[in-house]
Design an enzyme around this catalytic site. Structure first.
Site, short mmCIF file in Angstrom:
data_model
loop_
_atom_site.label_atom_id
_atom_site.label_comp_id
_atom_site.label_asym_id
_atom_site.label_seq_id
_atom_site.Cartn_x
_atom_site.Cartn_y
_atom_site.Cartn_z
N CYS A 97 61.86 105.02 21.59
CA CYS A 97 61.51 104.39 20.32
C CYS A 97 60.02 104.07 20.28
O CYS A 97 59.22 104.98 20.15
CB CYS A 97 62.40 103.18 20.05
SG CYS A 97 62.40 102.73 18.29
N HIS A 187 67.49 104.64 20.51
CA HIS A 187 67.63 103.71 21.63
C HIS A 187 68.82 104.10 22.51
O HIS A 187 69.91 103.52 22.39
CB HIS A 187 67.82 102.28 21.11
CG HIS A 187 66.57 101.67 20.59
ND1 HIS A 187 65.62 101.08 21.40
CD2 HIS A 187 66.09 101.57 19.32
CE1 HIS A 187 64.62 100.63 20.66
NE2 HIS A 187 64.88 100.92 19.39
N GLU A 189 69.27 103.28 25.42
CA GLU A 189 69.55 102.17 26.35
C GLU A 189 70.38 101.06 25.74
O GLU A 189 70.83 100.15 26.46
CB GLU A 189 68.21 101.59 26.86
CG GLU A 189 67.55 100.55 25.97
CD GLU A 189 66.93 101.06 24.67
OE1 GLU A 189 66.27 100.25 24.00
OE2 GLU A 189 67.12 102.24 24.32
#
Length: 260
Positions: A97, A187, A189
């Site tokens: 990002c 994202h 994660e």
């Protein structure tokens, strides 16, 4: 004081820009592949190294700051320098990002505010032809969901960058730069719990853009099993690249300047 995971494997330098945007699922899977994480909490004033000496990879995380706002985030020039060093030295790189936007900007691309407003929630991605042979993103299924949370986006890729994933509302969802550098706009994660915190923090901004925070989080929670499966595998694929390059260079290449 920086944080480093335990173990004897190759070390990845991780740049964290703010408290609620840590390595999350990506970090868990990198550790699972035998890597150690050298986490620099830059927003807390922890110093980034002058070079990547001692590190086998570079992971740059997300955050809310603009990638060019060096006044708000005075560590950004050093991050850009490390990105350029990674690409020039063929050190595996992953930008997430904001991190992906930093990669684009540092290498001569550009980032702009999204005229159509933020892209948030679980959003399906489209494979581009170059993804087929890519060692990190090659196994991502067509239409795989990704957790999105961005007001800015890359609007021009750096020279020589290869687009890998796209979306209906954001053309450059993932690209490769150099031999072992990757950047993503989404994202990998983050799961629903993380987005719940982001939605609470950005509640007013979302509502002013006509977005319902609860529905946004719900879309990610519904997609979370697939998010974890797809992006966990991608994280481990990048970790495999890091380990392969570390093994090829030998232990002496990363022995110096490794923090303990």
């Amino acid at each position: 004081m920086t944080t480093q995971t335990q173990g004897t494997g190759p070390v990845v330098l991780v740049v964290q820009h703010e408290e609620d945007a840590g390595p999350g699922l990506v970090g868990e899977h990198l550790v699972r592949t035998g890597l150690r994480l050298d986490l620099i909490r830059a927003w807390k004033g922890e110093a980034l190294p002058e070079t990547l000496g001692g590190h086998a990879g570079l992971l740059v995380l997300g955050g809310s700051v603009n990638c060019e706002d060096d006044e708000a985030a005075p560590w950004l020039p050093r991050v850009r320098a490390l990105v350029r060093e990674a690409v020039a030295g063929e050190v595996p790189l992953l930008g997430i990002c904001l991190g992906g936007q930093i990669v684009a900007h540092a290498l001569g691309g550009s980032v702009a505010r999204r005229a159509q407003g933020p892209e948030v929630g679980a959003v399906p991605l489209r494979r581009l032809p170059a993804a087929d042979a890519d060692p990190v993103l090659g196994a991502v299924p067509e239409g795989a969901p990704a957790a999105q949370w961005h007001w800015d986006e890359v609007d021009r890729l750096p020279a020589g960058a290869v687009p890998l994933l796209s979306g209906d509302d954001c053309p450059y969802q993932a690209f490769r730069t150099g031999s072992v550098g990757w950047a993503v706009q989404f994202h990998p994660e983050a799961g629903a719990d993380t987005l719940t915190a982001w939605a609470a923090a950005d509640d007013g901004h979302l509502r002013s853009a006509g977005i319902d925070p609860a529905s946004t989080v719900a879309s990610v929670r519904e997609a979370e099993p697939e998010l974890r499966a797809v992006w966990g595998a991608v994280s481990e694929a990048w970790g495999t690249v890091v380990r392969a390059h570390s093994d090829a260079r030998g232990p002496d290449a990363y022995r110096t300047r490794t923090r303990t």
